[in-house]
Design an enzyme around this catalytic site. Structure first.
Site, PDB file in Angstrom:
ATOM      1  N   SER A 141       0.854  -1.184   0.000  1.00 37.93           N
ATOM      2  CA  SER A 141       0.000   0.000   0.000  1.00 37.93           C
ATOM      3  C   SER A 141       0.887   1.229   0.000  1.00 37.93           C
ATOM      4  O   SER A 141       2.058   1.170   0.405  1.00 37.93           O
ATOM      5  CB  SER A 141      -0.887   0.003   1.260  1.00 37.93           C
ATOM      6  OG  SER A 141      -1.491   1.262   1.463  1.00 37.93           O
ATOM      7  N   TYR A 154      -1.753  -0.793  10.436  1.00 34.15           N
ATOM      8  CA  TYR A 154      -1.748  -0.998   8.992  1.00 34.15           C
ATOM      9  C   TYR A 154      -0.447  -0.487   8.378  1.00 34.15           C
ATOM     10  O   TYR A 154       0.179  -1.173   7.566  1.00 34.15           O
ATOM     11  CB  TYR A 154      -2.948  -0.284   8.378  1.00 34.15           C
ATOM     12  CG  TYR A 154      -3.170  -0.586   6.917  1.00 34.15           C
ATOM     13  CD1 TYR A 154      -3.862  -1.732   6.532  1.00 34.15           C
ATOM     14  CD2 TYR A 154      -2.716   0.274   5.929  1.00 34.15           C
ATOM     15  CE1 TYR A 154      -4.077  -2.009   5.188  1.00 34.15           C
ATOM     16  CE2 TYR A 154      -2.933   0.004   4.585  1.00 34.15           C
ATOM     17  CZ  TYR A 154      -3.613  -1.142   4.223  1.00 34.15           C
ATOM     18  OH  TYR A 154      -3.829  -1.420   2.893  1.00 34.15           O
TER      19      TYR A 154
END
Length: 246
Positions: A141, A154
């Site tokens: 990501s 995350y």
């Protein structure tokens, strides 16, 4: 790599980027295993794609090594081999870090980070047995490279995925195994849409210089590129509409 006849396993394949990747592999002539925790969604995905080629659903919990090991074994039972492993399954959490429970933190680590380790470990073990090389692709990501308030766990997992990708690429290059990652910006999928996010959606759009969010098939195209190009390994490919160029 010519993908025709190759066997690709896609975790998190029942929806979003994973489903788009499964569809793209089928269009290239590959045989595809859609692996997902969501059994109903996985079966629906197979029903949607069954006329596009050979596709199979296998339930998996990527946070559990035994489940991932069984995924690879079942794939070999069905198709005889594994050529491509896409470690795409993931989960996120948002909230104040000082209120993040260990259980929630560990859940993100278990799925996003341990899941990549288990997927790579057992796919590579099988590919080494075959002796003719293969491909590992991890879904990272932009938040593996830039911070985001409230996304502590995350951020940590996706940063780890980036370096795991480099390490695996170096270790297994002599065996003909290429390892890369895709790093999407915000992609319209699941709960990331105007209706669900309201004004926050517009704020996300504003962060992307191209003026919109990504689409799952745009990430899938990059996954296919990394599968086919035999001179690319150890890279994390940003597909982010210019987000990280700022």
């Amino acid at each position: 790599m010519n993908l025709d006849g190759k066997v690709a396993v896609v975790t998190g394949g029942a929806s979003g980027i994973g489903l788009a990747a499964a569809k793209s592999y089928l269009e290239k002539g590959a045989k595809v295993v859609i692996a997902d925790y969501n059994e109903e969604g996985g079966q629906q995905a197979v029903e949607q794609l069954k006329n596009s080629g050979e596709v199979l659903f296998i339930a998996v919990d990527v946070a559990k090594e035994e489940s991932v090991e069984q995924l690879i074994a079942k794939t070999v039972d069905q198709f005889g081999r594994v050529d491509i492993m896409v470690n795409n399954a993931g989960v996120g959490t948002l909230g104040e870090t000082h209120e993040l429970s260990y259980e929630d933190y560990h859940r993100v680590i278990a799925i996003n980070q341990d899941g990549v380790f288990f997927g790579a470990k057992h796919a590579i073990r099988q590919i080494l047995k075959q002796g003719d090389g293969g491909v590992i692709i991890n879904t990272s990501s932009i938040l593996g490279s830039v911070g985001e308030g409230g996304a502590f766990a995350y951020n940590a997992t996706k940063g780890a995925v980036n370096l795991m990708t480099k390490s695996l690429a170096l270790q297994y290059a002599p065996n003909g195994i290429r390892v890369n990652a895709v790093a999407p910006g915000y992609v319209e999928s699941g709960m990331v849409n105007k209706e669900a996010l309201g004004d926050f959606y517009d704020a996300l759009v504003d962060r992307h210089p191209v003026g919109r969010l990504g689409q799952p098939d745009e990430i899938a195209h990059a996954i296919i590129f990394l599968s086919e190009n035999e001179f690319v390994t150890g890279t994390t490919l940003m597909i982010d509409g210019g987000y990280t160029a700022q």
